[in-house]
Structure formats: structure tokens, C-alpha cells
Design a protein around this motif. Structure first.
Motif, mmCIF file in Angstrom:
data_model
loop_
_atom_site.group_PDB
_atom_site.id
_atom_site.type_symbol
_atom_site.label_atom_id
_atom_site.label_comp_id
_atom_site.label_asym_id
_atom_site.label_seq_id
_atom_site.Cartn_x
_atom_site.Cartn_y
_atom_site.Cartn_z
ATOM 1 N N TYR A 48 4.130 40.986 8.548
ATOM 2 C CA TYR A 48 4.343 40.300 7.283
ATOM 3 C C TYR A 48 4.875 41.344 6.306
ATOM 4 O O TYR A 48 4.398 42.478 6.285
ATOM 5 N N HIS A 49 5.825 40.946 5.478
ATOM 6 C CA HIS A 49 6.360 41.839 4.448
ATOM 7 C C HIS A 49 6.094 41.196 3.099
ATOM 8 O O HIS A 49 6.669 40.154 2.779
ATOM 9 N N LEU A 50 5.178 41.799 2.341
ATOM 10 C CA LEU A 50 4.887 41.308 1.005
ATOM 11 C C LEU A 50 5.740 42.122 0.044
ATOM 12 O O LEU A 50 5.749 43.364 0.122
ATOM 13 N N ILE A 51 6.463 41.415 -0.821
ATOM 14 C CA ILE A 51 7.338 42.113 -1.756
ATOM 15 C C ILE A 51 6.934 41.773 -3.178
ATOM 16 O O ILE A 51 6.458 40.679 -3.469
ATOM 17 N N LEU A 62 4.973 46.023 0.873
ATOM 18 C CA LEU A 62 3.846 46.372 1.733
ATOM 19 C C LEU A 62 4.068 45.666 3.056
ATOM 20 O O LEU A 62 4.290 44.453 3.087
ATOM 21 N N ARG A 63 4.022 46.423 4.142
ATOM 22 C CA ARG A 63 4.137 45.813 5.468
ATOM 23 C C ARG A 63 2.741 45.694 6.050
ATOM 24 O O ARG A 63 1.951 46.636 6.012
ATOM 25 N N VAL A 64 2.437 44.518 6.608
ATOM 26 C CA VAL A 64 1.147 44.214 7.201
ATOM 27 C C VAL A 64 1.388 43.917 8.678
ATOM 28 O O VAL A 64 1.986 42.897 9.018
ATOM 29 N N TRP A 118 -2.971 36.298 -0.667
ATOM 30 C CA TRP A 118 -2.120 35.663 0.339
ATOM 31 C C TRP A 118 -2.705 35.869 1.740
ATOM 32 O O TRP A 118 -2.772 34.927 2.531
ATOM 33 N N LEU A 119 -3.131 37.064 2.055
ATOM 34 C CA LEU A 119 -3.676 37.350 3.381
ATOM 35 C C LEU A 119 -4.957 36.559 3.646
ATOM 36 O O LEU A 119 -5.154 36.042 4.743
ATOM 37 N N ASN A 172 -13.627 42.496 0.481
ATOM 38 C CA ASN A 172 -14.049 43.485 -0.510
ATOM 39 C C ASN A 172 -12.884 43.942 -1.370
ATOM 40 O O ASN A 172 -13.039 44.143 -2.577
ATOM 41 N N VAL A 173 -11.730 44.133 -0.757
ATOM 42 C CA VAL A 173 -10.540 44.533 -1.521
ATOM 43 C C VAL A 173 -10.222 43.461 -2.555
ATOM 44 O O VAL A 173 -9.981 43.749 -3.729
ATOM 45 N N TYR A 174 -10.247 42.225 -2.120
ATOM 46 C CA TYR A 174 -9.969 41.110 -3.027
ATOM 47 C C TYR A 174 -10.895 41.152 -4.235
ATOM 48 O O TYR A 174 -10.455 41.102 -5.385
#
Length: 188
Positions: A48-51, A62-64, A118-119, A172-174
Motif C-alpha cells: 500500500y502506498h499512502l501519500i 509511506l509504503r506499507v 486507513w490501515l 496504540n499508534v492510532y
């Protein structure tokens, strides 16, 4: 300033801007991997590529890359099975880049918050793995992560680089990034 976050794949017309941003700030083949172009093309195709957009301009990426398929750099550098019983529940966060004009707490936090949203909403992924330089490891620790190893060494015939391996839980990040403040940003 019209900020938004969007998810694209490597066939999208904006992907060329992603590659340009990476090349400008990360260089070509930063870890001096063998068969880099082939490996990178596979990673790009299966990630996934988040831009992060300012209007129509790509100002962050960010590439996931989902783990468990042997595609990510982290899977080549360390034994992910030692820390992820089910690696397919985790992803490698890599190629995090923000244009120099957008660096700083507000933009980075906004981008990462919307990436986490989104994730959480659109994937089954729960855990984050990242191989990174020490400065980025500090960022991930600030987001609730923990260092699994500060002693990851990647050696090629040309150079040797040292990395940190960081583990985070997406939930946790969220919550850490969200804090109490709402950001005015559109998710496309």
C-alpha cells in the motif's frame, strides 16, 4: 493549503511523484541491496502506498508492505518469526518521506494519524515492524513503539549499515497520535 491523504498503488499516475520524492530524500538503493530494482519493483507492486497531498502535489509518502511473503527488507535483515507469531498480521512500514517544507510535528503527526486510520479501517493488519536509522526509531518510540534490536547490521560488498528494528501495535499508534486534537484534513 488543501491537505489530504490518499492510498494509491504503483500503477497510479501519482506514483512517479512518489518515486521522485523517495529518490530526492532517500537516494537510490539506500541499503545497497543486491537485485535492488527487481526487489523494489516487487515491494512496490505488493504494498500500500499512502501519500500526503497538498492540493495535487505529493509532499509525503509511506509504503506499507505486508509481512510473511519474504518481500520486505525487514524480512531479509532479521528473523521476523521470532517476534511475530503470525507475520501476516503485521506490516513493514518503510519509505516514510516528507518533503522538507512539511517536516515537523504537525504534518508528520497528521499524516501518520490518517495512515493509521486507513490501515485500521481497511486492512486486517495489527502490528508494525520497521527497520530504520536511529532518528526514525526515536519517532516510532514516541508513538508507543519499542526497539526489538539496536544491533541490526546490513553488510554488502560496498558498505555496512546499522539499523534499529522497531515494533509497534497499530491500535496504540492510532491512540497515541490521535491525542485530543482533531486535524482538518480530508481522506480521499
Amino acid at each position: 493549503m488543501s491537505l489530504s491523504v490518499r492510498v494509491i498503488d504503483s500503477t497510479n499516475e501519482l506514483f512517479e511523484a512518489v518515486l521522485n520524492l523517495r529518490a530526492l530524500h532517500l537516494g537510490e538503493n539506500p541499503a545497497q541491496e543486491d537485485e535492488y530494482e527487481r526487489r523494489e519493483a516487487l515491494r512496490d507492486a505488493f504494498s500500500y502506498h499512502l501519500i500526503y497531498l497538498d492540493g495535487a502535489d505529493v509532499v509525503g509518502t509511506l509504503r506499507v508492505t505486508p509481512l510473511g511473503h519474504g518481500l520486505s527488507f525487514v524480512e531479509r535483515a532479521v528473523d521476523v518469526y521470532a517476534h511475530f507469531a503470525v507475520p501476516t498480521d503485521a506490516f513493514d512500514a518503510n519509505r516514510l518521506v516528507l518533503d522538507a517544507r512539511y517536516r515537523g510535528g504537525r504534518h508528520l503527526r497528521t499524516f501518520l494519524l490518517h495512515a493509521a486510520i486507513w490501515l485500521r479501517t481497511n486492512t486486517h493488519l495489527r502490528f508494525i515492524s520497521a527497520i530504520c536509522r536511529q532518528q526514525l526509531a526515536a519517532l516510532y518510540i514516541g508513538l508507543g513503539g519499542r526497539v526489538l534490536s539496536d544491533e541490526v547490521t546490513w553488510a554488502t560488498g560496498q558498505a555496512e549499515r546499522r539499523y534499529s528494528w522497531v515494533y509497534l501495535e497499530l491500535e496504540n499508534v492510532y491512540h497515541t497520535v490521535q491525542g485530543g486534537k482533531r486535524n482538518a484534513i480530508v481522506f480521499q
